[in-house]
Every structure is written in C-alpha cells, then in structure tokens.
Design an enzyme around this catalytic site. Structure first.
Site, short mmCIF file in Angstrom:
data_model
loop_
_atom_site.label_atom_id
_atom_site.label_comp_id
_atom_site.label_asym_id
_atom_site.label_seq_id
_atom_site.Cartn_x
_atom_site.Cartn_y
_atom_site.Cartn_z
N ASP A 53 12.18 0.36 3.91
CA ASP A 53 12.58 -1.00 4.29
C ASP A 53 12.06 -2.00 3.25
O ASP A 53 12.32 -3.20 3.35
CB ASP A 53 12.16 -1.35 5.72
N SER A 54 11.37 -1.48 2.22
CA SER A 54 11.03 -2.30 1.06
C SER A 54 12.30 -2.86 0.43
O SER A 54 12.24 -3.79 -0.38
CB SER A 54 10.26 -1.48 0.02
N ASP A 92 13.49 4.91 6.61
CA ASP A 92 12.54 4.04 7.32
C ASP A 92 13.19 3.43 8.56
O ASP A 92 14.33 2.95 8.50
CB ASP A 92 12.18 2.87 6.40
N LYS A 121 10.89 7.57 9.18
CA LYS A 121 9.50 7.12 9.02
C LYS A 121 9.28 5.89 9.89
O LYS A 121 10.16 5.02 9.96
CB LYS A 121 9.22 6.78 7.55
N GLU A 190 -1.06 4.03 3.19
CA GLU A 190 -0.84 2.94 2.22
C GLU A 190 -2.10 2.09 2.11
O GLU A 190 -2.62 1.59 3.12
CB GLU A 190 0.37 2.08 2.66
#
Ligand code: KIV
Length: 273
Positions: A53-54, A92, A121, A190
């Site tokens: 979703d970046s 995602d 994810k 992360e």
C-alpha cells in the site's frame, strides 16, 4: 542462441520460502505496482513481490498510505500478477479493509480470486490474531507486519523506530509468537533495532523479512522506487540506491537480489540500534 533453453525455476510458494529459512538461504523481496516492473523483478529472481500500500505514496503521491482503497490494490495487483511467473505475489490489505473477520475474508478473497495473490499482508499485533487465524483456516496465507506500522502513523506520531525499550521489545516478541501461533506464514519487521529483529527471527519458525531491521532477518524487503532512486525526497536510512551504482533497472534489481542473497545488504549504515 542455445538449442536447449533453460527450464524455468518453479514458482515460489509458502513451502519453498519455509525451506529457504531452514537452509539459511536469504529471501529477496521487493515491492512492485505494475506488470512491466514485475516482469523485471521476476526475471532477476526476486523471491517475493509485494504490491504494497506504499503505492499510495510512491504512485499516487499521498503523504501516507491511508487513502489507498481495496479497488486501488486490486487494480495494481492484477497488473503485477500478469508480470510474474517465478516470484510469489503478496498483496497488502489497505487501511481499514480488515476491521472484522467477515470484512477481511471478503477483501482478501478478492485479492486471491481476482488478482491471483498467493498471500495477503496485514499490519498489527495480537489484536489481529483472530483475523489471521480465520484467513489461514480459509486457505489464505498471511504475512503479518510488526514494528513500524505505517497505517498507524498518526497514532504513533511519525515514522519512528519501534521496540527500543525493553518492555516494548518483549511485547513485540510476544505478539510475533501469537501471530505465528494464529497461523501467519511470514512476518515483516519494519524499523526495529537489529538485536530485537534477530531475537524474533531466531524464535519464530516462519520466515521473518526485515525492512530497517538488520541483516539477521531471513530476508529483506525494500520499496522498488527507493532502490531505483526515484522516490520523492531523501531515501530512508535503511534503503540503498542500487540504480546509482548500476546504471539501469535490470542491473540494479539484480544487484539488490545478489546483495540480499550474499548478506552484503543491509550493512551497518542501514540498521537501527
Ligand atoms: O507497503 C509497503 O510497501 C510495505 C513494505 C514497505 C514492507 O509494507
């Protein structure tokens, strides 16, 4: 041209990722958002391609990942799927698309059925255990995501390293174990101190993939545009511009894969203490 073309390596699966962890073979992962880049990553031997979703930030130009919708993710995942033959496709779950078991099943099901996803994810800790359990019981492999969770950026108060204090580190290890017990097949960590990432990696049986989490993880993931040096602003401390060192996209991606596989990346300059 050779009369005997090389047979294509078999598609990466949850079982082959698990085997890589057991064999101590590092897992190379990258994000992608379209078919053309997906093809390049696939040919370079990237094990896992994440439609992150970046994309809200690097494709759509938002300040955060929060505006990304399920239909945005579907659109990009379908495109990426068309470029893949070898790499595992992970999609995602965007912000607020998994607030209940029913909603998570509905949305993850669309990624599996319409975009050929092999795994979804989702961000979050022990509070997601029931959703992870239900998804995996319905045959949907899940990658959990601990440490810095960008979907909670406003609650955290910024993109900050997580798990620095002893109590927070112990809590993260405990949540990682709960997610594994709930059925998670992989985990992303992360922005966590490297010692904590190493502890979690050595405790869990599933592959642990780091982004700003140090070299002890079973594999690494970065945002594609960061390694190609085309992200807006400064690239994060934990990333590396492989394009600057290699000159073209194919060579940059291949160099990233090699650097992960040989544990040359991440170096000391990319980790948090
Ligand atoms: O959205 C994304 O690209 C991610 C990776 C950075 C792990 O979650």
């Amino acid at each position: 041209m050779s009369a005997h073309p090389q047979p294509r390596p078999p598609r990466v699966t949850v079982r082959s990722l698990q085997a890589r962890k057991q064999a101590g073979e590092k897992i190379a992962c990258l994000t992608a958002y379209d078919a053309s880049f997906a093809q390049v990553l696939d040919a370079a031997g990237v094990d896992v391609v994440l439609v992150g979703d970046s994309l809200g930030m690097v494709i759509q130009g938002h300040e955060t990942t929060l505006p990304v919708t399920v239909s945005d993710m579907l659109y990009h995942s379908k495109a990426v799927a068309r470029g893949l033959d070898y790499s595992m496709l992970v999609v995602d779950m965007p912000y607020l698309s998994y607030t209940s078991v029913a909603q998570a099943l509905e949305n993850a099901g669309q990624f599996m059925k319409q975009a050929n996803a092999q795994m979804v994810k989702l961000e979050g800790g022990a509070e997601q255990a029931e959703i992870v359990s239900q998804l995996t019981q319905h045959g949907i492999p899940v990658c959990a995501h601990l440490g810095l969770q960008p979907q909670r950026v406003h609650k955290i108060g910024g993109y900050l390293v997580q798990g620095r204090e002893q109590a927070a580190a112990d809590a993260m290890l405990d949540e990682a174990q709960q997610l594994e017990q709930a059925g998670a097949d992989m985990m992303i960590l992360e922005c966590v101190p490297q010692a904590l990432a190493e502890r979690i990696t050595n405790t869990l049986h599933i592959p642990v993939i780091g982004i700003g989490a140090g070299a002890a993880c079973d594999g690494q993931i970065l945002v594609l545009y960061d390694i190609l040096g085309v992200s807006k602003g400064r690239i994060p401390k934990f990333s590396r511009d492989f394009m600057a060192e290699n000159g073209n996209v194919e060579a940059a991606v291949k160099a990233y894969v090699d650097a992960v596989k040989t544990a040359e990346f991440p170096g000391n300059e990319h980790v948090f203490g």
